[in-house]
Structures are given as C-alpha cells and as structure tokens.
Design an enzyme around this catalytic site. Structure first.
Site, short mmCIF file in Angstrom:
data_model
loop_
_atom_site.label_atom_id
_atom_site.label_comp_id
_atom_site.label_asym_id
_atom_site.label_seq_id
_atom_site.Cartn_x
_atom_site.Cartn_y
_atom_site.Cartn_z
N SER A 259 1.05 -1.36 -0.06
CA SER A 259 -0.02 -0.25 -0.32
C SER A 259 0.92 1.20 0.13
CB SER A 259 -0.94 0.24 0.76
OG SER A 259 -0.19 0.16 2.26
N LYS A 260 0.43 2.01 -0.59
CA LYS A 260 1.25 4.11 -0.21
C LYS A 260 0.92 4.04 0.47
CE LYS A 260 -1.53 6.94 -2.14
NZ LYS A 260 -2.08 7.98 -3.13
N ARG A 261 0.25 3.81 2.04
CA ARG A 261 0.60 4.12 3.04
C ARG A 261 1.94 3.66 3.33
NH1 ARG A 261 1.07 7.51 5.75
NH2 ARG A 261 0.59 7.77 7.62
N LYS A 262 2.08 2.45 3.68
CA LYS A 262 2.77 1.57 4.19
C LYS A 262 4.72 1.73 2.80
CE LYS A 262 0.12 -0.65 7.04
NZ LYS A 262 0.06 -2.49 7.63
N SER A 263 4.40 1.40 1.95
CA SER A 263 6.11 1.51 0.80
C SER A 263 5.96 2.48 -0.15
CB SER A 263 5.41 -0.07 0.35
OG SER A 263 5.28 -0.98 1.17
#
Length: 498
Positions: A259-263
């Site tokens: 996900s964009k949030r974590k990577s």
RNA sequence: GCCCCCAUCGUCUAGAGGCCCAGGACGCCACCCUUUCAAGGUGGAGAUCACCGGUUCGAAUCCGGUUGGGGGUACCA
C-alpha cells in the site's frame, strides 16, 4: 514460431503506475515473450470519476520506460492504438458490454434487479448482526413480468444481476494447481451492470478477455476469490475460460498487501530516485520467481528467455528496498560509460535546478569522473552526494569538522598551511593524482603525522565531507585553483578558531 | 463472521522422499585491502524447514489437523 498464446495487462488509469501493476505486466510480458505469444494492453477506464489522462500517460510511459512492450493496445510503437481487437479502452467498448448483457438477460442467465442500495445495505447489516455470510437474498431473482413493470413504474432503476448456479467451480491454476470453490460462497447473484447502465469490472474483464481471445490470465493473487465468478460468466457467454495463473502478492515490509501508506508504490518515484529500469525489472522478476539456479543478475531479455510460470512462488514476497539497492548497484556497475553518463545527466540537471549544486557539469566532465564514482553509486541520484561539491561555488565548511580526532585546531591549521605550500609549489600542468601524493606523503613523514589525519583534514577542507572518492583523484577533479582556494578558506577559519 | 490461499535463515529464495543435522543472495558482524567512503576478497552469526500427528526403511519434500499470516467477501478496480 507463432503461438496462440495471448495475455494481457489491464491497468486502470486511476492512479500512477503502481509497482504491483508493473510486476504483473512484467510477468505477462515475460510469459508472452518466452512463449512467442502476444501481449495486449487494455485500459480499464470505466471508473470515470477516478480515471484521468495524466494517470494513463504515467502508466504507459512507465511501462515503456521499464522496457516492457506490448503488441496490441494503446501506445504501440507510438501509435494511438493498434491491434485487431480495437478498441482497447473499455469506455469505447460500452456497446460490447451492452450487447453481452442483453444476451445474458435474453437467455435468463441474468435478470433485472430493482433493489435499492438502502435495501441491500439493510440486508447486509442484518446478516452481519446474525453472523451470517453476506449475500444477495434473491428478492428480484424470480419476478414476473408484471412485477418488474410495477417496480420500474415506481421509478426504481434496474441493475443487471448475474445468476450464480449452484455447484462447485474449479480450475487448474498454473501457479497454485487445482483450486475449487463452491458457488454458494460467492455471495449470491451479483451485479454486472449498474442501475445507471455502467457495466462493472468483473463483467467487463470477462467480456473483453473473451472478445480479445485471451488465452492466459496472469494476475495477482487478490483475484483468486473472484475467479469462479469470471469462469461462470465465460461459460454463460459461451466462451471457454482462459487458463489462470495467480501470482503471489508484493507485500509491505510488514507482510500486508502493498500500500501507498506503508511503501513507496509509484514506479515514477523509483525512477526519480535514480533506480535503473534494469534493476527494477530484475528485482521485480525475483519477487515470486527464481530461475532455480544461483544466478541473481538478469537483463529483461535474459529473463524472457528463462521465465517459466511453473517456477513462480505461491507465497507473497515482502518488498526489500535494501536488496533493490544492491541490484541497482550491480547494474550501475555493468552500464557502459556513455550509457551511464547519459543517465546521470538528468540527475545533475535536477540538482542544479534544486540549488544543490551551482552549475551542471558537461558530459565530458562527468565521463572523466566515472572511474572514481561508479562503484560508489547505489542510485543515480547519489552522484550529487558523492561528488556534488565539485560544482558548488561557495563551500561553507565548519572549521570544527576539519579537525581530525587526534589533532587540535592549531595543529590542523599548521598542517593545512604546510600542505597548501607543498601544493602551491606544484606545477599546474602536472596536477595529477600520482604527482600530488608524494609531496604530501613527504610532509607527513617529516612532521611525524599520520597520513590519514592530514588527508582527512584536506578532504573535509576541500569537499566538506568525511567520505569521498580517493583524495588525490578528488583534488585533481577539483582543480589546482579551487583546491588552493578552499584550503585558504579553511586555514583562515582555523586561524580564527585557534 | 464466511470463503479462499499461503507457510524454508530478519528479507528474497534453492529444494519436486534418501545428494540436506538444508544451499545461494540481501542485510548484519569480523578480518584483509586501504588516506575516508565505496567496491572487492575471506570468514562468521543466522532456519530444531511454523507446530502436532500420520504414511514410509527413510520427509523440508506426501496426507490430516492445529496455529499463524495473507487475500477476498460492493450497483470499486
């Protein structure tokens, strides 16, 4: 040899090119090239609200940048669109879906559903409260013509629902072998066309894959649960389902779906940070696949030659940026000089624009630097960290940083002054690495210093950094004049300190 | 909740019954090289092959269960 194999990548232009999309595209590409099949790109742009031309461009450009080419679809060989199954954008294929939906309706394999969103929501809530699996209750499944007319007269829009037949649907997945799912777990009859007339994803993929004669559907594991629905629709449409191959997912470092949030998920960001296409492709290929040997570095062409779906891993792979960096370094070391220089230039230009350096060096200048920077570059962007001080006009160096651990300000001042004198005495014409070292070594000898201390003081005074390429090469690159000037500035500041 | 999938060093993986008290790579540590940093070289730590039961003369490899993780469950894609 010609092959009937046809595979596709079907991105939605609702965001920039995502690593997951690039990876899936790569595997399809490798499979197509390995088998001599055809690779199709189809844009799934039915989510009009979120799709944009800019995202579409980012996706096509990104895939091209990676070296992934397709044989049919938008952007083939610079053409707007090419291929015998055009159009390849779903918004231009609406009549195809309408036709398919009409066929399913006419054969009673689908039916109009007049349930309102609120009603469905209420059902879902009730099921959740009763701890029952969520499913469509079939309220509109057996309506008479009169009942339908009455609902329509109420002003209720009609969605189209696909009838799910009871039984087990199975397929022989090329990466996970036999998979079987009871259709009772599919959540009941599902909507294929919205009340507003827009077809839904699950329906359009199937209609298009059938129409475009796709033989192998290679996609992410997140679609395994949807596959039975697709197979049911292929059958309803009178089309033999393609062969399926579900790839393991690329995971965040913590093991969850990427996900964009974590990577960092946008390919464009990796490009901007100086990762090479060769490295990205090499790394992506090894997330979920391996040649079965101990070789690690492969070009796109080599991957295509070796790639086999049978060797694809079943479990998800966590994204490891450190490993990507290592692969990137491997490829930077393999690039030819001209190639490396031309790839480095944009990063130097960007650094100049950003004000990190005061001027953009010429290509010749950069080429001359290659022997000393090449193996010090984990990424192309790192060129600025490694030798950026060469193109900075006013290097502000903290005098305290110049002083080696074993020395004090006065010693450092005197040492630099002595070094400056030795260098100034040196002829400008023979300002070469081999020439600069002996006089400084002699200085170290006569004063009884540690060579490392003097060299480090000079290094920091002239570059502002404690880690640089070999000192004498650096001084040569800097030039006699600027070396002396920077030494003078340092000596002056040290005099003030001491 | 329900359905499906997965499970070898921290990470990516090799391994398709005996070649494995498990190999490689990244990362980590040490040493060598060395003016710093890299690169390179050498060596090291690191996995009772998730667990428990089977099958077998023999299992990381086959079967069942458990646990853990993941994915899916929309008139999103």
């Amino acid at each position: 040899m010609p092959s009937d194999i046809r595979v596709r990548i079907a991105p939605s232009p609702t965001g920039p090119l995502h690593i997951g999309t690039a990876r899936t595209a790569l595997f399809n590409y490798l499979f197509a090239r390995h088998t001599g099949g055809t690779f199709v790109l189809r844009l799934e742009d039915t989510d009009v609200a979120r799709s944009t031309a800019a995202f579409e461009k980012d996706i096509l450009d990104g895939l091209h940048w990676l070296g992934i080419t397709w044989d049919e679809g938008p952007g083939v060989a610079g053409v707007e669109e090419a291929g015998p199954y055009a159009p390849y954008r779903q918004m231009r294929r609406l009549d195809t879906y309408a036709e398919a939906a009409a066929h399913l309706l006419a054969t009673d394999q689908a039916y109009p559903c007049y349930c309102l969103p609120e009603e469905l929501e209420a059902d879902r809530r009730a099921q959740e409260a009763a701890k029952l699996p969520a499913r469509y209750l079939g309220r509109c499944a057996a309506l008479t013509a009169g009942e339908r007319a009455a609902k329509a007269a109420e002003g209720r829009p009609a969605a189209t629902r696909f009838r799910v037949r009871p039984g087990v649907v199975g397929w022989n997945d090329l990466v996970r072998d036999r998979v079987e799912i009871d259709t009772a777990n599919l959540g009941g009859d599902f909507v294929i066309v919205r009340g507003d007339g827009n077809p839904l994803y699950h329906f359009t993929v199937v209609v298009d894959d059938a129409a475009m004669e796709i033989s192998h559907v290679i996609r992410g594991e997140d679609h395994v649960s949807n596959t039975p629905k697709h197979i049911l629709m292929f059958e309803a449409l009178g089309h033999t389902p393609p062969v399926f191959a579900h790839l393991p997912l690329i995971l965040n470092p913590d093991g969850t779906k990427m996900s964009k949030r974590k990577s960092q998920t946008a390919v464009a960001d990796y490009i901007a940070q100086g990762f090479l296409k060769e490295a990205l492709v090499n790394y992506f290929a090894f997330m979920g696949w391996s040649p079965g040997t101990e070789e690690e570095v492969f070009s796109l062409a080599e991957l295509a030659e070796r790639f086999e779906l049978e060797k694809v891993q079943k479990g998800g792979a966590r994204f490891d940026r450190e490993r990507l960096k290592w692969v990137n370094g491997q490829w930077i070391r393999r690039l030819g000089d001209e190639d490396l220089v031309s790839r480095l230039m944009p990063f130097l230009e960007a650094a100049a624009v950003a004000g990190q350096i005061d001027r953009t060096p010429g290509e010749d200048e950069v080429r001359a630097l290659l022997p000393m920077v090449r193996e010090r570059l984990p990424t192309l962007a790192a060129i600025v960290d490694v030798v950026g001080y060469l193109w900075v006009d006013d290097l502000a160096v903290d005098p305290a940083a110049i002083i080696p651990k074993r020395w004090d300000a006065a010693t450092t001042h005197d040492a630099l002054a002595a070094a400056r004198a030795a260098l100034v005495a040196h002829d400008a014409v023979t300002w070469e690495a081999d020439e600069l070292e002996p006089p400084l070594r002699a200085l170290v000898e006569s004063w009884g210093w540690k060579a490392g201390d003097l060299f480090m003081a000079i290094r920091v005074a002239t570059t502002g950094k404690t880690a640089t390429p070999p000192l004498f090469d650096t001084l040569v690159a800097l030039g006699r004049e600027r070396t002396i000037a920077r030494l003078d500035a340092a000596i002056e500041r040290l005099a003030e300190t001491a």
